[in-house]
Design an enzyme around this catalytic site. Sequence first.
Site, PDB file in Angstrom:
ATOM      1  N   TYR A 122      -5.734   5.885  -6.881  1.00 53.28           N
ATOM      2  CA  TYR A 122      -5.894   5.662  -5.449  1.00 53.28           C
ATOM      3  C   TYR A 122      -7.332   5.232  -5.198  1.00 53.28           C
ATOM      4  O   TYR A 122      -8.215   6.055  -5.029  1.00 53.28           O
ATOM      5  CB  TYR A 122      -5.566   6.942  -4.684  1.00 53.28           C
ATOM      6  N   TYR A 172       0.831  -1.209   0.000  1.00 52.97           N
ATOM      7  CA  TYR A 172       0.000   0.000   0.000  1.00 52.97           C
ATOM      8  C   TYR A 172       0.859   1.249   0.000  1.00 52.97           C
ATOM      9  O   TYR A 172       1.617   1.492   0.949  1.00 52.97           O
ATOM     10  CB  TYR A 172      -0.900  -0.033   1.233  1.00 52.97           C
TER      11      TYR A 172
END
Lengths: 141, 390
Positions: free
Chosen positions: B343, B293
Amino acid sequence: MYAEAGTPAQAKQTSYPAGRDFAFFFEGLAEGRLLVQRCHGCGTLRNPPGPMCGECGSLGWVPVDVQPHGTVFSYTVHRHPPIPPFATPHVVALVDMADGFRLLGPVSGIAPEDMAIGLPVRVEIGRFEHPFPSFRFVEGA
Amino acid sequence: MMGGLSGKAAIAGMGATEFSKNSGRSELQLAVEAISIALADAGLTAADVDGMATFTMDNNPENEVMRNLGGSDLNFFTRVHYGGGAACAPLQQAAMAVATGVCKAVVCYRAMNERSEARLGGPVGLGGFGAEAQLVSYHTVHGLQTAAAMMAMSMRRYMHETGATSRDFAHVSVTARHHAATNPNAYFYGKPITIEDHQNSRPIADPLRLLDCCQESDGAVAFVVTSAERARDLKQRPVIIRAAAQGATRDTQQLTSYYRPDISPTDEVRLIGDQLYAMAGLAPADMQLAILYDHFGPAVLPQLEGYGFCKPGEAKDFVKDGNIAVGGTLPVNTHGGQLGEAYIHGMNGIAEAVRQLRGTAVNQVSDVHNVLVSAGNGLPSSGAILSTLP
């Protein structure tokens, strides 16, 4: 780089946490005192504030005056977006306080390029940036 | 020692909208579009869905999603707290629901207009007397108000302890943009950057620069999770949920985990990694790639260490030596990550893991059998190991 213009930032939080676990800290600042919770059960100082001692489970605590100095453990210089009422760039430090707890706060009077981990700083209490009592770190032991 | 959850459930379908800066439609529409594509991908319909799992900061209520899909009875709906930290948690929730017989088919979804509507990158603030709001206020009142600044504080200390530099961090961004450059779905398709571009990008919150920060994006991603057994009979090659876990340690806060000995965002990563490897019966060396991430590129370094891909403090050398690019020992974020593709709060990373395991990725790694996927670190977090059929 990004084709789209950013939307102006709005500082969303200009009041202090006035809940039952946190209010004492700001009430202390109003009296010119730097206060931290000390556990009735085992004497541990704890920050951030909370209702129960993670060391011994006691719900009893008392605010105590602490030494107003420490050394910078880490820091950041916030540069974008602007977050009024703070000026930009804005230095925030995480400080290992002399009495053995960690405290976060804004730093004034130090050029961003002079900030360093290990720098001695002390707390100044007043009304800075906010309409309510607050504090800032300045250089010095 | 295989865990009771390992291998019980599989991702049988996957869907996504395009990723953009302005979707031109509601978040709810994005959600139902992505879910419809995922259901069709699996060869299922809304009538087959009996569970839903998402995570907080999504604005689409499960029942509204279901009503629009034309579905009927939901046995299970769950929404895990902590935003991007929970990116992999819906997989765990879905796998548990399927493994226990509570559900036959769980939809996991994420749909946001976090660029064109309520933006995610700006100052945070919560009003009220609740514990979470009070703690957030306690930090924001001092002028620490953006996710970037909160992470910067942790990464400054990490640099101090490991000797990592901003130039080392640049390798994460440059590699992500290198991967995005060949991904037509990426916002930065055809737009690679150099180390110097990164070093010349403007400081946002020291030590983080603009090119350390992920994008804001509009878009949606959805998955359909069924039992592994059932997935074998559906349209796609099953992607097995070999392990899934959540993790928060005693002093984990939401990006302000500043009150523990090591403030780098590593402790929760280690806790999740330990669970994943034990549950899967696998080790870091068994992963052919990792989806880590990248809300902020530098946060990938403590993840490389916490998940055991290199020793503590050695990630700076690991990323410099070309290991994380396609062709390296551990390709990371082969879709371009959230720095390069979009994102979508970690869900687009899970989608890339699925493509790699199906063999359909644009930057396909050869012989992929196991992929570790992570969620946001520096907050209560989650992770998964996804695998091909044994």
